[in-house]
Design a protein around this motif. Sequence first.
Motif, mmCIF file in Angstrom:
data_model
loop_
_atom_site.group_PDB
_atom_site.id
_atom_site.type_symbol
_atom_site.label_atom_id
_atom_site.label_comp_id
_atom_site.label_asym_id
_atom_site.label_seq_id
_atom_site.Cartn_x
_atom_site.Cartn_y
_atom_site.Cartn_z
ATOM 1 N N ILE A 3 19.869 22.344 -47.468
ATOM 2 C CA ILE A 3 20.982 23.031 -47.353
ATOM 3 C C ILE A 3 21.598 23.066 -45.854
ATOM 4 C CG2 ILE A 3 22.341 24.992 -47.835
ATOM 5 C CD1 ILE A 3 20.928 25.199 -50.529
ATOM 6 N N ASN A 4 20.688 23.364 -44.760
ATOM 7 C CA ASN A 4 21.010 23.204 -43.474
ATOM 8 C C ASN A 4 21.770 24.455 -43.351
ATOM 9 O OD1 ASN A 4 19.709 20.930 -42.625
ATOM 10 N ND2 ASN A 4 21.452 19.799 -43.756
ATOM 11 N N TYR A 5 21.322 25.540 -43.693
ATOM 12 C CA TYR A 5 22.224 26.961 -43.750
ATOM 13 C C TYR A 5 21.676 27.670 -42.450
ATOM 14 C CZ TYR A 5 23.781 31.662 -44.678
ATOM 15 O OH TYR A 5 24.508 32.682 -44.520
ATOM 16 N N GLY A 6 22.517 27.718 -41.533
ATOM 17 C CA GLY A 6 22.177 28.374 -40.105
ATOM 18 C C GLY A 6 22.187 27.449 -39.236
ATOM 19 N N SER A 7 20.900 27.300 -38.679
ATOM 20 C CA SER A 7 20.538 26.185 -37.631
ATOM 21 C C SER A 7 19.077 25.925 -38.067
ATOM 22 C CB SER A 7 20.540 26.573 -36.313
ATOM 23 O OG SER A 7 19.804 27.746 -35.877
ATOM 24 N N VAL A 8 18.774 24.827 -37.171
ATOM 25 C CA VAL A 8 17.196 24.064 -37.668
ATOM 26 C C VAL A 8 16.310 24.835 -36.880
ATOM 27 C CG1 VAL A 8 17.270 22.807 -35.568
ATOM 28 C CG2 VAL A 8 15.834 21.892 -37.288
ATOM 29 N N ILE A 9 16.776 25.895 -35.949
ATOM 30 C CA ILE A 9 15.796 26.823 -35.239
ATOM 31 C C ILE A 9 15.969 28.161 -35.578
ATOM 32 C CG2 ILE A 9 14.949 27.852 -32.972
ATOM 33 C CD1 ILE A 9 15.802 24.991 -31.792
ATOM 34 N N TYR A 10 14.973 28.986 -35.830
ATOM 35 C CA TYR A 10 15.266 30.437 -36.292
ATOM 36 C C TYR A 10 14.382 31.204 -35.508
ATOM 37 C CZ TYR A 10 10.869 29.939 -39.239
ATOM 38 O OH TYR A 10 9.724 29.808 -39.739
#
Length: 367
Positions: free
Chosen positions: A323-330
């Motif tokens: 879904i790519n919610y937010g960004s690829v890095i957390y």
Amino acid sequence: MNNWIIVLVLFAFAKASLAQTNEPAVSSSFSIDASYYYGAVLQHNSDIAHLITGHPEGVILRYNERTYGEKEWQSLYGFPDFGFTFSYQNLKNRSLGEAFGAYAHYNFYAFHRQLQYSIGTGIAYMTNPYDPVTNFRNVAYGTRFTSATYLQANYRKENLIGSIGFQTGITLIHYSNGNIKEPNTSTNSLLFNVGLNWSLEPENPIYKRWSIEKYKEPIHVNAILRYGWNESNLRGSGQFPFYTFSFYVDKRLNKKSSIHAGTELMLTDFLKEHRDYQANSFPNSGITGNESTARIGLFAGHELHIGKTSVLTYLGVYLYDEINYGSVIYNRIGLQRRITNHWLTSLTLKSHGASAEALSIGLGYRL
């Protein structure tokens, strides 16, 4: 009900983190300080620009219990204080209202104990949270109770007139509900503080100084389940539970530091609502409604040990996220507490940069 559970866990965790020992102290003393503060709400997000209309002010009251080396970590960190804080803040905006905070805190010292650095965490009660009808402008606080954190740096001089002393410095106060419920733009206040302190201490306090030797441990394997509730950025979409299964190894480098590396499976129910909304409302968004809501992350980080309590700082990357919610890095930050040699508990906040996604409680096992 969910908010009350999070509040109770926050308070219990803070209290447990300060209860480092039941052994009798080498010496016993405490101090009390009271400060007035005045400053500004920082515009960390353009969405809160309309809420910055004045200069917030308030008071902060603190009880500080001194340490003298009953535990090795106290000597290692230069004999810090621990205690409890109460704060009142008028945010000088009708929509934001006022905030009453209760914290557990640590004080650390430098330059012959004249510079004091403090960190506190706890809960805050907001008098005027968001309401879709009566207070729709308050996009900062979606709940009446929020988590609260403050950082403070003071020049502190004790016993100037008898037991009365003086302190002045700067304070940063952060309020956020960890995205338990939208809206949650949060606020950060940068404040100038000045006040008085009153100290009770033996004339010649006895410090127990431990011989600090090199220390290391073999690599350990850990498993932890994190749990909580949150809501997507779509306001009114509802609160849903989430589960994170983390598996990692830790390597103790010395008395203060460990490094961690591992992977985790994230099952986040609010993503189903977010996915279906995007698929039905924005057919050109690339989301069809058949995507998996599970995510897999790879992370590495650091653990700062303060007795049985520690501070976690992780940086992760999604290996699988349809879904790519937010960004690829957390990132994930928080507190961890060792209950026994094997069992541990934690309270952490997962974010994408400065955008909070989830506040979670965790229970884990260390082999």
